[in-house]
Design a protein around this motif. Sequence first.
Motif, mmCIF file in Angstrom:
data_model
loop_
_atom_site.group_PDB
_atom_site.id
_atom_site.type_symbol
_atom_site.label_atom_id
_atom_site.label_comp_id
_atom_site.label_asym_id
_atom_site.label_seq_id
_atom_site.Cartn_x
_atom_site.Cartn_y
_atom_site.Cartn_z
ATOM 1 N N LYS A 1 39.515 -11.550 -0.211
ATOM 2 C CA LYS A 1 39.010 -12.152 1.023
ATOM 3 C C LYS A 1 39.290 -13.647 1.055
ATOM 4 C CE LYS A 1 35.357 -8.687 1.490
ATOM 5 N NZ LYS A 1 33.893 -8.448 1.524
ATOM 6 N N SER B 1 41.593 -15.404 3.937
ATOM 7 C CA SER B 1 40.934 -16.377 4.817
ATOM 8 C C SER B 1 41.492 -17.778 4.641
ATOM 9 C CB SER B 1 39.424 -16.383 4.544
ATOM 10 O OG SER B 1 39.154 -16.823 3.216
ATOM 11 N N ILE C 1 36.554 -10.559 7.209
ATOM 12 C CA ILE C 1 37.212 -11.777 6.733
ATOM 13 C C ILE C 1 37.394 -12.702 7.931
ATOM 14 C CG2 ILE C 1 39.274 -12.765 5.681
ATOM 15 C CD1 ILE C 1 39.742 -10.142 4.257
ATOM 16 N N THR D 1 32.257 -14.926 9.225
ATOM 17 C CA THR D 1 32.184 -13.624 8.561
ATOM 18 C C THR D 1 30.813 -12.991 8.810
ATOM 19 O OG1 THR D 1 33.700 -14.369 6.854
ATOM 20 C CG2 THR D 1 32.346 -12.446 6.351
#
Length: 452
Positions: free
Chosen positions: A68, A72, A98, A103
């Motif tokens: 993640k 990101s 993500i 989030t």
Amino acid sequence: MKIRSKLLLAVLFEIALTIVIVILWAYQGAQNELEQLARDLLRAQTDFAYAVCDRYNQRYGHPTDELKEQISAVRIAIDGYIVAIDNSDTADKGKLIIHPTDTGENLNNPRFPHIQKIINRIDQAGKPDRYSAYDEYHQETGARGRQGERKIVYYMYYKPWDWILLSSAYERDLFQSADVVRHRTVEAIAAMAILAVIIMTLSIRKILAPLRQLNQTSQEVANGRLDATFAIDSKDEIGELARSFNKMLQSLQHNLRITQEFEIARRMQMEMLPETPPNLPGLQIEARSQPATEVGGDFYDFITLGPHQLAVIVGDVSGKGVSSAMVVSAALSAIRFAAEGHKTPAEILGLANRRLAVDLQRGMFVAAFCGILDLARGRLLYANAGQTLPILYRDGEAMLLPSPEEGDRFPLGIRRQIDYGERHIDLAAGDMLVFYTDGIVDMMNGESEPYS
């Protein structure tokens, strides 16, 4: 009106018209190319996110915090990014998994109609893996961002985790360089016209000679001679115009070289494929490769293993463009080398995989199908490394060849040690086998919808 004024106006009109036509032609070409590059950038980032998810799924079986963070952290242009959206049939459908800042927020509501539209498209299509498309919308929701601006997105469905991977960026950011060129071009034309009037009014005889040369050079460029130059060595406005004009010509020459290099790469790739199918008694073979862009990543080959054995190879390299053409060359070399000393499809794919796992860049892989046709027995023995399975047409009915029941199916180059399974099928007179790549499966109509 005096003859001098008429001459001045005529020369100014001719020069301005020629320059405007050439510059607008160059700008339009640059705008179209930039738009395609921007879309390719969004698609490449989404493909990257898909590959990362697939790698982590194969390694851990579930998403991790490291994955993640890696996704990101990606930034596209100025304010673009990649998000992952939950598309499971649960209460979390539409939840941001993500996102750089939000989030956990659920987007499956009327505040985000563009997200709902994407979710509905994927659901209506039956949630096929790698379902993807482009979309555009205006930032007019309650989301953070530059309200009212147009955004371009490219999304892809990742079926193992029920995720929608979506890359987005503001159109103004993606096309910023083209807008700068347009504004500067307009400003340059306006300034050039004013300066030309002042200077040519003061000294028409002195200006006529270089302007004639500029007009001649512009005509040569318009006629296709991009190696022409405007050779005026002066420190005044005409000299600046000459330098700007030559820089524009250099840009055009550079773009032409890139186009020629793509054409060379395309020819090289086509030359790597068999020139004609083998002519064997009892068989009718037709083969064709049609790249989606100048250079594609699909390939095929026919390898004679003996008087009664023919190996049929069909493959697809991840990605497109020149880099994929280079991988095609490496893949064909590896498979042809493997076929020299190995007589089963699994052995050929296994050896080719061990070589490509060392040679390929990280994130690159090759999906390949290898089948060995035994003409004496009328049997096809085959193994598959992540490629679409061929279609068997028999007695008016079509079906996919069944996958090998045992062994791995990973594409070539992902990991070094892979054991591929094999399966065989007996063929009869009149049978037709259709080999193809995912380019057929991924084809879409004018509404960005798959045909099947």
